[in-house]
Structures are given as structure tokens and as C-alpha cells.
Design a protein around this motif. Structure first.
Motif, short mmCIF file in Angstrom:
data_model
loop_
_atom_site.label_atom_id
_atom_site.label_comp_id
_atom_site.label_asym_id
_atom_site.label_seq_id
_atom_site.Cartn_x
_atom_site.Cartn_y
_atom_site.Cartn_z
N THR A 147 28.28 30.52 45.46
CA THR A 147 28.63 31.46 46.19
C THR A 147 27.63 31.49 47.48
O THR A 147 27.51 32.41 48.42
CB THR A 147 28.07 32.87 45.51
N LYS A 148 26.61 30.45 47.23
CA LYS A 148 25.51 30.49 48.41
C LYS A 148 24.60 31.62 48.53
O LYS A 148 24.09 31.97 49.80
CB LYS A 148 26.04 29.70 49.62
N GLU A 149 24.56 32.43 47.70
CA GLU A 149 23.77 33.77 47.73
C GLU A 149 23.11 33.74 46.44
O GLU A 149 23.20 32.95 45.28
CB GLU A 149 24.67 34.98 47.83
N GLY A 150 21.98 34.84 46.50
CA GLY A 150 21.14 34.84 45.33
C GLY A 150 21.75 35.70 44.18
O GLY A 150 22.57 36.41 44.66
N ALA A 153 21.69 39.44 45.28
CA ALA A 153 23.02 39.94 46.27
C ALA A 153 24.42 39.59 45.52
O ALA A 153 25.31 40.57 45.78
CB ALA A 153 22.99 38.72 47.42
N ASN A 154 24.44 38.78 44.46
CA ASN A 154 25.75 38.46 43.81
C ASN A 154 25.98 39.92 43.00
O ASN A 154 27.12 40.39 42.79
CB ASN A 154 25.63 37.36 42.91
N TRP A 155 24.82 40.04 42.48
CA TRP A 155 25.01 41.58 41.49
C TRP A 155 25.15 42.73 42.32
O TRP A 155 26.47 43.31 41.74
CB TRP A 155 23.62 41.64 40.63
N SER A 156 24.68 42.92 43.13
CA SER A 156 25.08 43.86 44.35
C SER A 156 26.32 44.11 44.66
O SER A 156 27.36 44.84 44.55
CB SER A 156 24.23 44.07 45.45
N ALA A 157 26.88 42.87 45.14
CA ALA A 157 28.32 42.90 45.55
C ALA A 157 29.35 42.98 44.40
O ALA A 157 30.47 43.69 44.69
CB ALA A 157 28.46 41.36 46.04
N HIS A 158 28.97 42.52 43.11
CA HIS A 158 29.74 42.76 42.10
C HIS A 158 29.84 44.31 41.36
O HIS A 158 31.08 44.54 41.26
CB HIS A 158 29.30 42.02 40.72
N VAL A 159 28.69 44.84 41.68
CA VAL A 159 28.55 46.36 41.12
C VAL A 159 29.57 47.14 42.02
O VAL A 159 30.13 47.99 41.82
CB VAL A 159 27.15 46.79 41.14
N ALA A 160 29.46 46.73 43.70
CA ALA A 160 29.94 47.37 44.52
C ALA A 160 31.73 47.38 44.30
O ALA A 160 32.54 48.18 44.71
CB ALA A 160 29.62 46.89 46.05
N PRO A 162 33.68 45.40 41.33
CA PRO A 162 33.75 44.40 40.34
C PRO A 162 35.28 43.81 40.13
O PRO A 162 35.51 42.60 39.68
CB PRO A 162 33.69 45.41 39.14
N VAL A 163 36.18 44.24 40.73
CA VAL A 163 37.45 43.88 40.43
C VAL A 163 37.75 42.72 41.35
O VAL A 163 38.41 41.64 41.05
CB VAL A 163 38.67 44.88 40.90
N HIS A 164 37.14 42.53 42.70
CA HIS A 164 37.40 41.61 43.60
C HIS A 164 36.21 40.48 43.84
O HIS A 164 36.63 39.30 44.04
CB HIS A 164 37.86 42.13 44.87
N VAL A 165 35.00 41.06 43.32
CA VAL A 165 33.78 39.95 43.24
C VAL A 165 33.41 39.79 41.73
O VAL A 165 32.71 40.42 41.11
CB VAL A 165 32.78 40.71 44.18
N ASN A 166 34.07 38.80 41.28
CA ASN A 166 33.84 38.20 40.03
C ASN A 166 33.79 36.65 39.95
O ASN A 166 34.13 36.08 41.10
CB ASN A 166 34.62 39.08 38.70
N SER A 167 33.80 36.09 38.99
CA SER A 167 33.69 34.64 38.85
C SER A 167 34.89 34.02 39.21
O SER A 167 35.28 32.87 39.34
CB SER A 167 33.44 34.12 37.39
N MET A 168 35.99 34.85 38.84
CA MET A 168 37.59 34.43 39.10
C MET A 168 37.75 34.31 40.72
O MET A 168 38.58 33.28 41.00
CB MET A 168 38.57 35.21 38.63
N LYS A 169 36.77 34.99 41.42
CA LYS A 169 36.88 34.88 42.93
C LYS A 169 36.65 33.33 43.48
O LYS A 169 37.28 32.52 44.38
CB LYS A 169 36.05 35.59 43.51
N TYR A 170 35.77 32.39 42.66
CA TYR A 170 35.45 31.32 43.05
C TYR A 170 36.17 30.19 42.00
O TYR A 170 35.86 29.04 42.19
CB TYR A 170 33.91 31.09 42.98
N ALA A 171 36.82 30.70 41.11
CA ALA A 171 37.56 29.84 40.40
C ALA A 171 38.88 28.69 41.15
O ALA A 171 39.44 29.12 42.31
CB ALA A 171 38.30 30.27 39.13
#
Length: 171
Positions: A147-150, A153-160, A162-171
Motif C-alpha cells: 500500500t506504500k502507507e503506514g 493510515a491503513n487502519w484509518s482508511a479501513h475503518v472509514a 471497510p467494504v472497499h479498503v481491505n486486503s482484497m483491494k490489493y489482491a
């Protein structure tokens, strides 16, 4: 026995690494994997304004400190002493401390926790925490690569979202 000690040592470093990654991103807003870019051999003063709430800068303006060489030297000396003591190359500072036992209640127990609690239970708890920290550090490294983020930042984006920002986004 040696592998068990190595697992504990690696786990302790992983606990420090995960805590450091969390603290550096929370404290400065800079992910752990980008922190090295701010302190290069040519200029290590870029970190002076990255600590929010600082009353004074880390060093006087134009002093050249914190110096990369000073940071590197202090790190080498402190880690060298710690590792030398751990491996028995350097004699223990106190006679009651022994070399060779990395478990709780061994050579470092300033709070005497081994006397007040069940020592075997503490050993199991530390081993579990070590394994969890090593797995968490693997997660921090994986996030940095994909993700090139810490982690914050990843946790904040996922909590905001969770449906679209998860591990499947980068699969």
C-alpha cells in the motif's frame, strides 16, 4: 533450547519494532519506512520540525545536529553493549545477573515479577506475545510493500470504508 532463546529475542525486537512503527506514525505522521529518508548522512536536521507539540527544536538552528554520525555511533555503541552483555562477551554489570537465560525472571527482572507471579505462566505469556509481535511486524512490512502507507493510515482508511479498503483491494 537455543532456538527457544532466539525466538524470544526476535520476538522482543518485533515488539519494539511494532511499537516504534506505531509511535513514529502517531507522533510524526510519517510512516516508519520513510523515516530513514529524513535523516541521511548529508542532512539529518529534517526531523527537527516533525514532532508536534515540541516546545523547542531538537537542536539549535544551523548546528548540524542531530548528526547522522552521532546517531549511528550511539546506536552502534548501545546495541553493541546490549548484544555483548546478552551473549556473554561483556561481563554482567551486577553479580546477581547471569548470562544465558532470556526468559522472564532471568537476568533482567527489575520489578521482581518472577517472585510475585507464576514464572512458567509468564514464560508462556511472553512467548505468545513474541509470536504475535512477529506476525504483526510481518503485517507492517506487507502493508508498506503493497500500500506504500503506514499501519495507522491503513487502519484509518479501513475503518472509514471497510467494504472497499481491505486486503482484497490489493489482491
Amino acid at each position: 533450547e537455543k532456538n527457544a532463546e532466539r525466538e524470544i529475542i526476535h520476538g522482543r525486537f518485533a515488539m519494539l519494532g511494532v511499537t516504534g512503527a506505531w509511535a513514529s506514525e502517531n507522533g510524526t505522521g510519517i510512516p516508519w519506512f520513510e523515516a530513514g529518508a529524513l535523516c541521511t548522512p548529508d542532512d539529518c536536521t529534517a526531523i527537527a520540525d516533525k514532532f508536534p507539540g515540541a516546545v523547542a527544536p531538537l537542536a539549535p538552528e544551523g548546528s548540524g545536529y542531530p548528526s547522522f554520525a552521532a546517531v549511528l555511533g550511539i546506536e552502534i555503541v548501545l546495541m553493541g553493549l546490549a548484544e555483548g552483555y546478552r551473549t556473554g562477551v561483556v561481563d554482567p554489570a551486577f553479580d546477581e545477573l547471569t548470562v544465558g537465560d532470556a526468559n522472564p525472571g532471568g537476568r533482567f527482572d527489575p520489578l521482581n515479577l518472577s517472585e510475585s507471579n507464576d514464572l512458567e505462566e509468564l514464560k508462556i505469556k511472553e512467548l505468545k506475545h513474541c509470536r504475535l509481535a512477529m506476525f504483526a511486524w510481518l503485517g507492517c512490512i506487507s502493508q508498506a510493500v503493497w500500500t506504500k502507507e503506514g499501519p495507522i493510515a491503513n487502519w484509518s482508511a479501513h475503518v472509514a470504508d471497510p467494504v472497499h479498503v481491505n486486503s482484497m483491494k490489493y489482491a
